[in-house]
Design an enzyme around this catalytic site. Structure first.
Site, PDB file in Angstrom:
ATOM      1  N   HIS A  50      -7.358  -5.299  -0.288  1.00  0.00           N
ATOM      2  CA  HIS A  50      -6.162  -4.463  -0.361  1.00  0.00           C
ATOM      3  C   HIS A  50      -4.942  -5.140   0.265  1.00  0.00           C
ATOM      4  O   HIS A  50      -3.902  -4.509   0.405  1.00  0.00           O
ATOM      5  CB  HIS A  50      -6.462  -3.138   0.377  1.00  0.00           C
ATOM      6  CG  HIS A  50      -5.481  -2.045   0.115  1.00  0.00           C
ATOM      7  ND1 HIS A  50      -5.219  -1.548  -1.146  1.00  0.00           N
ATOM      8  CD2 HIS A  50      -4.686  -1.348   0.964  1.00  0.00           C
ATOM      9  CE1 HIS A  50      -4.314  -0.583  -1.059  1.00  0.00           C
ATOM     10  NE2 HIS A  50      -3.968  -0.452   0.206  1.00  0.00           N
TER      11      HIS A  50
ATOM     12  N   ASP B 252     -10.459  -3.713  -5.469  1.00  0.00           N
ATOM     13  CA  ASP B 252      -9.819  -3.126  -4.292  1.00  0.00           C
ATOM     14  C   ASP B 252     -10.431  -1.757  -4.041  1.00  0.00           C
ATOM     15  O   ASP B 252     -10.325  -0.859  -4.872  1.00  0.00           O
ATOM     16  CB  ASP B 252      -8.312  -3.005  -4.533  1.00  0.00           C
ATOM     17  CG  ASP B 252      -7.529  -2.487  -3.331  1.00  0.00           C
ATOM     18  OD1 ASP B 252      -8.147  -1.976  -2.382  1.00  0.00           O
ATOM     19  OD2 ASP B 252      -6.287  -2.597  -3.348  1.00  0.00           O
TER      20      ASP B 252
ATOM     21  N   SER C 201       0.826  -1.195   0.000  1.00  0.00           N
ATOM     22  CA  SER C 201       0.000   0.000   0.000  1.00  0.00           C
ATOM     23  C   SER C 201       0.871   1.260   0.000  1.00  0.00           C
ATOM     24  O   SER C 201       1.683   1.455  -0.896  1.00  0.00           O
ATOM     25  CB  SER C 201      -0.951  -0.039   1.197  1.00  0.00           C
ATOM     26  OG  SER C 201      -1.906   0.999   1.115  1.00  0.00           O
TER      27      SER C 201
END
Length: 277
Positions: free
Chosen positions: A249, A221, A98
């Site tokens: 995610h 996502d 991320s």
């Protein structure tokens, strides 16, 4: 700033695996190094894996936390730089989840001679919408409300965000673990990290990349859509995009075998001198 000898303890650095190639794994917002435990068994026989917690997260030394330093992603990138320098790591594969994808990109630009390549798991250079050309997924008002909720009801915020991040009813354990991780993080450091994550815009950094990059994207996502993966592939030199048929995610937690396979194939292609573009 703490002396170099404090870096290992400060960032709770752990080293596992037996390979010659170094792989440093950087966790995402609200998480810690334990989130990599699903993926590390798939890779530890091939790589020497360096795990750590950003200052303010997991088992890091909270006394070393600086609200000013960690108000932007450059502060977190400095943790990666410090660890690589302290351990004198070379030929490093940076694996970032991320927001750590951008943090890793920042760090790689600071110590390019130490970095071999980057693996970005569900990355996003900017979570904000900038219509008409860029759809990061959130309006400014949405994210402001989310940050405000941290002040008003921190537990409620964690319980709301965790399922959104997990994104898959079949893997409820991810939502539970994320919620517990969010709740166990100091609210002050969590809010600072959240603001640095969700209000930043590092799109301008993408074209400056000089290392091979593997982009791993979920089919669905809520935080980083396929548009973002395609946008990054278009604007990030030396990159390739792999879309995993999955929701959520946290591919490294929900689909570790697929992630490991993509990473190993990527590394093999680089070793064989094939283009990663």
């Amino acid at each position: 700033m703490p002396a170099n000898d404090d870096v290992i303890q400060r960032n709770n650095v752990q080293i596992i695996g037996s390979g010659q190639q170094v792989m440093l794994m950087a966790h995402g917002f609200g998480c810690n190094q334990l989130m990599w435990r699903f993926l590390t068994p798939e890779l530890s026989s091939h790589y020497k894996i360096v795990l750590f917690d950003y200052v303010g997260s997991g088992g890091s030394n909270l006394a070393a936390y600086s609200r000013q330093k960690y108000a932007d992603l450059e502060g977190y990138a400095q943790d990666i730089v410090d660890i690589c320098t302290r351990l004198d790591l070379r030929n490093v594969v940076l694996v970032g989840h991320s927001v750590s994808s951008m943090i890793s990109l920042i760090a790689a630009r600071q110590i390019p001679e130490r970095i071999h390549s980057l693996v970005m798991v569900c990355p996003s250079p900017c979570f904000l919408n900038h219509p008409p050309d860029y759809l990061g997924g959130f309006n400014q008002s949405d994210l402001t409300e989310l940050i405000d909720l941290m002040d008003k009801n921190y537990i409620g915020w964690a319980q709301y965000l965790a399922p959104l991040v997990a994104g898959n009813a079949e893997t409820d354990f991810v939502a539970r673990e994320l919620s517990e991780s969010f709740c166990s993080t100091n609210p002050i450091t969590a809010k600072n990290f959240a603001k640095a994550t969700f209000f930043s815009d590092y799109r301008a950094l993408l074209p400056l990349n000089t290392h091979p990059v593997l982009l791993l994207q979920s089919q669905t996502d809520a935080l980083a859509s396929l548009f973002i993966g395609q946008y990054m592939q278009k604007h990030l030199p030396h990159s390739q995009l792999q879309v995993v048929q999955a929701k959520g995610h946290c591919l490294h937690m929900t689909h570790p075998k697929q992630v490991a396979e993509h990473i190993q194939h990527f590394m093999q292609s680089l070793q064989q001198g094939k283009s990663a573009v």
